[in-house]
Design an enzyme around this catalytic site. Structure first.
Site, mmCIF file in Angstrom:
data_model
loop_
_atom_site.group_PDB
_atom_site.id
_atom_site.type_symbol
_atom_site.label_atom_id
_atom_site.label_comp_id
_atom_site.label_asym_id
_atom_site.label_seq_id
_atom_site.Cartn_x
_atom_site.Cartn_y
_atom_site.Cartn_z
ATOM 1 N N TYR A 82 0.934 -1.199 0.225
ATOM 2 C CA TYR A 82 0.186 0.099 -0.053
ATOM 3 C C TYR A 82 0.867 1.177 -0.001
ATOM 4 O O TYR A 82 0.568 2.011 -0.509
ATOM 5 C CB TYR A 82 -1.054 -0.075 1.116
ATOM 6 C CG TYR A 82 -2.099 0.661 0.847
ATOM 7 C CD1 TYR A 82 -2.970 0.538 -0.401
ATOM 8 C CD2 TYR A 82 -2.637 1.629 1.644
ATOM 9 C CE1 TYR A 82 -4.366 1.061 -0.589
ATOM 10 C CE2 TYR A 82 -3.930 2.496 1.522
ATOM 11 C CZ TYR A 82 -4.676 2.399 0.372
ATOM 12 O OH TYR A 82 -5.671 3.104 0.351
ATOM 13 N N LYS A 98 -3.296 8.453 2.263
ATOM 14 C CA LYS A 98 -4.770 8.140 3.186
ATOM 15 C C LYS A 98 -4.688 8.729 4.515
ATOM 16 O O LYS A 98 -5.634 9.334 4.820
ATOM 17 C CB LYS A 98 -5.012 6.776 3.407
ATOM 18 C CG LYS A 98 -5.543 5.817 1.768
ATOM 19 C CD LYS A 98 -6.705 6.676 1.185
ATOM 20 C CE LYS A 98 -7.226 6.147 0.226
ATOM 21 N NZ LYS A 98 -8.141 6.818 -0.863
ATOM 22 N N LEU A 134 -11.186 -1.434 -9.943
ATOM 23 C CA LEU A 134 -9.963 -1.216 -11.085
ATOM 24 C C LEU A 134 -8.770 -0.719 -10.219
ATOM 25 O O LEU A 134 -7.616 -1.228 -10.287
ATOM 26 C CB LEU A 134 -10.479 -0.054 -11.955
ATOM 27 C CG LEU A 134 -9.588 0.128 -13.118
ATOM 28 C CD1 LEU A 134 -9.700 -1.069 -13.859
ATOM 29 C CD2 LEU A 134 -10.376 1.465 -13.725
#
Ligand code: NAD
Length: 263
Positions: free
Chosen positions: A155, A162, A194
């Site tokens: 990530y 985030k 996606l």
């Protein structure tokens, strides 16, 4: 009469029918909301237009959120079509694939800027542009992920983005609260979309998640849509600056090993 009868809002971030934004749009439409759709650029129009038209959208406009002139044009058009709006959904994020493949420490300056620009600054810019269209207050919603708080494999820079997005939610909520505009985030469990397909090992992560999450399942577009309905509606009219988990309880766990493996 639906919860959103007579309410109008914009949805940014539908790429196709698997998008979380589309799940939210369907939930809102089922409650009577009038929805306008903005998509990233010409390449997506083919997929987004039929979806938007299926909900009788009067507003279907391109907007690359890295371009100030696109944002200005998109909101000028929204004002022309709707006058005022009641809510805005921001379901947009992007990082270069190579930034998600390797180590976070190797993140390039360019890759860092791009992820922050598309995934974080866009919320600030869209919120600012939406403010004049919400003279009677409103509700703004963005989407985040637990990788902001804990390290998640692959990530990387998106986790850092985030974290900044969640902090932005709090600062925006403080700025706009006096005008009756609420700003919140949903922290969604993993869903195959996606964007998610850019995260290596995503399928195995989904499998693991469904084995250990307290509710023993993955979350769906519908799950996110239902909580979005609540946050965007008057039912949540004293909730702002919050990050609400819709993750089948995963974030409460201290040890993410299936119980069966421990007995
Ligand atoms: P998605 O690929 O369907 O949606 C991402 C959207 O971002 C696309 O519509 C894309 O066109 C848009 N976008 C990217 N760059 C843009 C740009 N420059 N200008 C305008 N739009 C741009 O994937 P999704 O999973 O539905 O993602 C929606 C949001 O949900 C993202 O913020 C994502 O991080 C978040 N989220 C996803 C998951 C998951 O597991 N899928 C979990 C938690 C949070």
């Amino acid at each position: 009469m639906g919860l959103f009868e007579g309410k109008k809002g914009l949805i940014f971030g539908v790429a196709n029918k698997y998008s979380i934004a589309w799940g939210i749009a369907q939930a809102l439409a089922a409650e009577g909301a009038e929805l306008g759709f903005s998509y990233a650029g010409p390449a997506l129009e083919r997929r987004v237009r039929p979806l938007a038209e299926s909900l009788n959208a009067r507003y279907i406009e391109p907007c690359d959120v890295t371009r100030d002139e696109d944002i200005e044009r998109a909101f000028a058009k929204a004002q022309e079509v709707y006058g005022t709006i009641d809510f805005l959904v921001h379901a947009i994020a992007f990082a270069k694939r190579e930034e998600l493949d390797g180590r976070f420490v190797d993140t390039s300056r360019d890759g860092f800027h791009l992820a922050m620009d598309v995934s974080v600054y866009s919320l600030v810019a869209l919120t600012r542009a939406a403010e004049p269209l919400m003279p009677n207050g409103g509700s703004i919603l963005t989407l985040t992920y637990y990788g902001s708080e804990k390290v998640m494999p692959h990530y990387n820079v998106m986790g850092v983005a985030k974290a900044a997005l969640e902090a932005s939610v709090r600062y925006l909520a403080a700025d706009l609260g006096p005008k009756g505009i609420r700003v919140n985030a949903i922290s969604a469990g993993p869903i195959k979309t996606l964007s998610a397909s850019g995260v290596a090992g995503f399928r195995r992560m989904l499998h693991h998640f469904s084995k250990v999450a307290p509710l023993r399942r993955n979350v769906t577009q519908e799950d996110i849509g239902k909580t979005a309905l609540w946050l965007l509606s008057d039912w949540a009219n004293a909730v702002t600056g919050e990050v609400i988990y819709v993750d089948a309880g995963y974030n409460i766990l201290g040890l993410t090993v299936p119980l069966e493996e421990l007995s």
